[in-house]
Design a protein around this motif. Structure first.
Motif: not given
Ligand code: SF4
Ligand code: SF4
Length: 716
Positions: A243-247
């Protein structure tokens, strides 16, 4: 495989700042090389066959870069290949057709996802869903959820698609989760451009070998007790990291719109259809700017709760555009909004259909309800468009008076599999109907008219296994049909081995046409070698018996009753089938129907014939025809053949009303017409003609003599 991909391979060599113009799936192939992939594997199947086919033929380029390419025996072996990324910082990509391929790969995917990967692992699946699909209508999404793999569904734009390949590897490395990149049929074939980068030679490769294996690490094994730790890691570390990477990398796209109090959440792959639909509703311009804000999910799993919440908060209504069932994304969003006590009304499958492809018209119908609720009056222009569509269809139907005849797919002209179904039809006429376990492959065309044979299809190579519960309950023996592709994919282990182990009284018919024809005529282990093909071409012979791998494998396993029959020998095939169904031998009986795939044969011999003609050399071509004076017009030959070039024409005899059979241009002279007429003792109306180009002197002389003689017999 005789198809050449030399033009496509040139595109793979494009460098920094060049422009790539072409199809989506080829752009993905190029993006893999730009991303520094170390190894590529897969099992062919539409709509992603191109990826592997091109890479296999691009061997010199792959060798230069040090990329290993493996044409795997099935999807399970392709998925297992990703095990290289468990320990080693190597990027690997595999590809197959989903949902069927993902089903086959599921075990290895579970065992890969549990320990997680250190090198980026990307699975490029062709999501064969909707119009034109050839498999069961299910979603790959379920596998991403159950095994905790990232699921990318990029917007069908070559810049976005190729970026998502690079980001897919990075996402996999950042989260330790394997990533699936799903491409719908239209995305694979969408055409466009993107600026290329240089191909990147991987740090670990066939040209840069590792000195030592990784140290022993029990955490890398999907074994208890560490599997319990793996499960915790999925929710506590991997999904949050993803999720961090996606954002941070902006993988999902937020598109603003003037109606800020509304919103549409859409799977990236559906973006183009959605925009077209919004245009019809007067809510998007020709440049693709939407009047309603969009959240485009290029990553559909995992969703980012905060991103979804921020998008939905304060809006009067949000609709989720999600193709296929069940509505995983909509349910996920509903749960997230509920947990955060966000009261935005959420729509989706209440107005859009549960299943089926979301075409522009389908989307427009569903979105009209959303628009009518929140922007009353806006959909009036659309109602006109929908009405015009309906009226146009009705007008066409009226002009045609009756619906157009269905045109189901069928065997190619001269296919070696058609004669076997003719023989099977004759055998059943004599012995009575038998239960037929069918399979995946070209032979599945035998389920269509005029054969309509096959009681079940349980998966690729599964026919023999699928009759195991039927044959012990049936007075007459059952028949399992399998292609050589299916035999190597799964049939040898799941069917043959099991039948032999259990001493089953079963009949297996293997179509040995030399290729996995239905997926694009790729080579398999039993494909005749190049030398054998060349020799057969030179002598205008068939490729029969040049590769005996199937027969020797069956013998090695202990099959005692085996017959090989040339597939165009209808009478011999009929006799052999009869023998198999009535033989006192109580065990597995295998009939190998040998005949080269006609599509590949024609690809092989056409250039060769053209070269002979160019050199002025003699060429003999066989054609079949029907003597219209003899044809009785009962059409038994057509019911036994189904060849598209054996058809009907008006009876030239004014005293007869039934149309006569006729062979039209396109007949490849396979011989089935003659063989059927003989095996079924049909009327003697078929003739065989040899068309000789560049004949020898004595052949010219004979022809002249014959013509003169015939003319002399005819009245003046
Ligand atoms: S591709 Fe080959 S095996 Fe398949 S229908 Fe055509 S000729 Fe037959
Ligand atoms: S010989 Fe008969 S079955 Fe074969 S291609 Fe010609 S018309 Fe078709």
């Amino acid at each position: 495989m005789e198809v050449s991909f030399s033009k496509e391979i040139e595109l793979l060599r494009l460098g920094e700042g060049d422009s790539f113009h072409g199809e989506g799936i080829l752009a993905i192939t190029k993006a893999l090389l730009q991303a520094g992939v170390s190894y590529v594997g897969g099992y062919q199947g539409a709509p992603v066959s191109h990826l592997l086919d091109v890479m296999v033929q691009a061997k010199p380029l792959m060798d230069e870069l040090g990329v290993h390419v493996e044409a795997c025996s099935n999807e399970a072996s392709a998925a297992a290949m990703l095990g290289a990324s468990l320990h080693y910082p190597m990027r690997g990509a595999v590809t197959w057709k989903s949902i069927v391929g993902t089903n086959v790969a599921a075990d290895a995917l579970s065992n890969l996802s549990s320990p997680g990967v250190v090198g980026g692992a990307l699975i490029v699946v062709g999501e064969d869903y909707g119009e034109g699909a050839s498999v069961i209508q299910e979603r790959t999404h379920a596998y991403a959820l159950k095994s905790t793999m990232c699921l990318l569904d990029p917007r069908p734009d070559l810049e976005v698609m190729t970026r998502m390949v690079e980001k897919g590897f990075e996402l996999s490395e950042a989260s330790n989760m394997p990533a699936i990149l799903e491409l719908r049929i239209r995305a694979c074939h969408v055409r466009g451009s993107f600026k290329t980068r240089n191909n990147r030679a991987p740090a670990l490769s066939t040209r840069s070998l590792m000195n030592d294996p990784a140290g022993f690490d029990y955490m890398r094994l999907a074994h208890p007790p560490v599997t319990f730790r793996h499960e915790k890691l999925k929710s506590e570390a991997r999904i949050p990291a993803a999720r961090r990477f996606i954002v941070e990398h902006g993988l999902n796209e937020l598109k603003p719109g003037q109606h800020q109090d509304l919103g549409i959440v859409v799977q990236g792959g559906l973006y183009n259809a959605l925009l077209r639909s919004l245009q019809q509703l007067g809510l998007a311009d020709a440049l693709g700017n939407s009047a309603i804000p969009l959240l485009v999910l290029n990553v559909t799993y995992p969703l980012v709760p905060q991103q979804v919440a921020d998008f939905c908060r304060g809006k009067r209504g949000v609709i989720v555009v999600e193709e296929g069932q069940p509505e995983y994304i909509e349910q996920d969003i509903a749960t997230q909004l509920r947990r955060l006590d966000i009261q935005t009304p959420l729509h989706g499958k209440d107005w859009l259909p549960q299943g089926g492809e979301y075409s522009v018209e389908v989307l427009t119908t569903g979105l009209s309800a959303f628009v009518d609720r929140y922007l009353p009056g806006q959909s009036a222009a659309t109602q006109q468009w929908m009405k015009a569509n309906r009226e146009r269809r009705e007008a066409v139907a009226q002009v045609l008076q009756q619906p157009l005849p269905a045109r189901p797919p069928g065997f190619c002209i001269g296919c070696p599999e058609r004669p076997v179904f003719s023989a099977l039809k004759l055998t059943q006429q004599e012995l009575g109907p038998v239960h037929i376990a069918a399979d995946i492959g070209c032979h599945a065309f035998g389920t269509f008219e005029p054969f309509s044979m096959g009681h079940s299809i349980l998966g690729y190579g599964m026919s023999l296994a699928s009759r195991a519960g039927v044959s012990p309950m049936m007075q007459r023996r059952t028949l399992a049909i399998m292609g050589d592709g299916g035999f190597w994919h799964n049939g040898l282990l799941t069917g043959v081995q099991s039948a032999l182990f259990n001493g089953d009284d079963a009949v297996l018919l293997i179509f040995k046409n030399g290729y996995t024809s239905a997926t694009g005529t790729q080579d398999i282990i039993s494909t005749p070698g190049e030398l054998a093909k060349q020799a057969a071409s030179d002598k205008q012979q068939s490729l029969a018996h040049t590769n005996q791998t199937i027969e020797s494998t069956l013998k090695g396993l202990g099959v005692q009753w085996m017959r090989t029959v040339h597939s165009y020998e209808v009478e011999q095939m009929r006799q052999t089938l009869k023998e198999a169904f009535t033989s006192p031998f109580n065990g597995l009986k295998v009939i190998v129907a040998e005949g080269e795939c006609q599509l590949e044969r024609q690809r092989r011999i056409k250039p060769w014939i053209a070269s002979l003609l160019k050199r002025g050399e003699r060429v003999v071509r066989v054609k079949y025809g029907v003597d219209e004076d003899v044809c009785t017009g009962d059409h038994a030959c057509i019911r036994l053949s189904g060849c598209p070039t054996l058809t009907l024409k008006d009876n030239p005899d004014p005293l007869k009303v039934d149309p006569v059979a006729t062979v039209i241009d396109g007949c490849v002279g396979c011989g089935l017409c003659g063989a059927n007429a003989h095996a079924a003792t049909l009327c003697p109306s078929f003739y065989r003609a040899e068309v000789i180009q560049h004949p020898r002197w004595h052949e010219r002389l004979w022809t002249r003599l014959r013509r003169s003689f015939i003319q002399a017999l005819q009245p003046a």
